[in-house]
Design an enzyme around this catalytic site. Structure first.
Site, PDB file in Angstrom:
ATOM      1  CD  GLU A   1     121.339  -0.495  22.858  1.00 20.92           C
ATOM      2  OE1 GLU A   1     120.939  -1.087  23.702  1.00 20.92           O
ATOM      3  OE2 GLU A   1     122.091   0.406  22.669  1.00 20.92           O
TER       4      GLU A   1
ATOM      5  CB  CYS B   1     117.940   4.975  19.554  1.00 23.32           C
ATOM      6  SG  CYS B   1     119.008   6.175  18.681  1.00 23.32           S
TER       7      CYS B   1
ATOM      8  CG  HIS C   1     122.687   3.179  20.558  1.00 21.84           C
ATOM      9  ND1 HIS C   1     121.985   2.943  21.558  1.00 21.84           N
ATOM     10  CD2 HIS C   1     122.290   4.616  20.340  1.00 21.84           C
ATOM     11  CE1 HIS C   1     120.940   3.816  21.562  1.00 21.84           C
ATOM     12  NE2 HIS C   1     121.051   4.781  20.855  1.00 21.84           N
TER      13      HIS C   1
HETATM   14  N1  PCA Z   1     120.642   8.927  18.802  1.00 17.94           N
HETATM   15  C1  PCA Z   1     119.527   9.347  19.828  1.00 17.94           C
HETATM   16  C2  PCA Z   1     118.287   9.596  18.588  1.00 17.94           C
HETATM   17  C3  PCA Z   1     118.927   9.762  17.326  1.00 17.94           C
HETATM   18  C4  PCA Z   1     120.425   9.072  17.562  1.00 17.94           C
HETATM   19  O1  PCA Z   1     121.236   9.045  16.623  1.00 17.94           O
HETATM   20  C5  PCA Z   1     119.316   8.029  20.702  1.00 17.94           C
HETATM   21  O2  PCA Z   1     119.959   7.206  21.088  1.00 17.94           O
HETATM   22  O3  PCA Z   1     117.983   7.721  21.022  1.00 17.94           O
END
Ligand code: PCA
Length: 217
Positions: A82, A145, A169
């Site tokens: 990200e 997140c 992610h």
């Molecule tokens: N993914 C979610 C919240 C917790 C997670 O593992 C997100 O991408 O916001």
């Protein structure tokens, strides 16, 4: 003296029994990266308020030199480094405490955004060299997140701590995708290896590479 790398993963959410981020993050607990860094793995709740409160306590407790927060992103096919956290909460589903903020700032008077201070281009390049699908992502979404990513960068910025930090992610695990037709997934050993590589690149690359990581849409 050993230095700490704080790695966080999330608890399951949206009715799931697993979260790929925590499964991978906990597999790296106690591992040494380079000569003097050791990984501390911590679990965060999938909740807007509690996650940030716990994250701030963990930073205070561990005084990490590097912090990488990891989250699960169903539907993604690759490691997503990200680039930017935005000061916005817009939840499509309630968090694990039932909160569902819509169009609210994370921090009333905070800046619109913070950039990752990880060498994201160098990490993408290294992962690809090792045969692991990876890309720069221009948005961490508007759910928990992104809130953790924003809160993390704000906390470090505020404390003037030299910690480098960012958010990654990762896809679902195969077991999570098994019953979802067409859902992409990545095997846990590959995710764990990718995270380990990302940390070692962060230790060795001080200035990120000038490689294109943009998109046209
Ligand atoms: N993914 C979610 C919240 C917790 C997670 O593992 C997100 O991408 O916001």
């Amino acid at each position: 003296m050993t230095k700490t790398i704080l790695l966080t993963g999330f608890e399951p959410f949206a009715g799931n029994t697993l979260n790929s981020s925590w499964e991978a993050v906990r597999a790296l607990a106690g591992q040494r990266i380079g000569h003097e860094h050791v990984v501390v793995s911590e679990l965060l709740p999938c909740a807007f308020d509690d996650s940030l409160q716990q994250l701030n306590q963990l930073i205070e407790l561990h005084q990490p030199e590097i912090v990488v927060a990891v989250g699960q992103a169903g539907g993604r096919t690759a490691f997503s480094l990200e680039r930017v956290a935005i000061n916005l909460k817009d939840a499509a589903i309630p968090d694990n405490t039932g909160q569902q903020p819509v169009d609210q700032p994370i921090l009333e008077d905070g800046p619109a955004a913070y950039f990752s201070t990880l060498p994201i281009k160098a990490i993408v390049a290294r992962l690809r060299e090792h045969g692991i699908p990876a890309e720069v992502s221009q948005s961490a979404g508007t759910y928990v997140c992104n809130t953790v990513f924003y809160g993390l960068m704000h906390a470090l910025n505020n404390l003037q701590r030299p910690a480098r930090a960012g958010f990654v992610h990762i896809p679902l695990l195969p077991a999570q995708a098994a019953n979802k037709a067409g859902a992409p997934s990545m095997a846990e050993p590959i995710i764990v290896e990718g995270l380990r590589l990302a940390l070692s690149v962060t230790l060795s690359v001080k200035q990120d590479l000038k490689l294109s990581g943009g998109t046209t849409h």
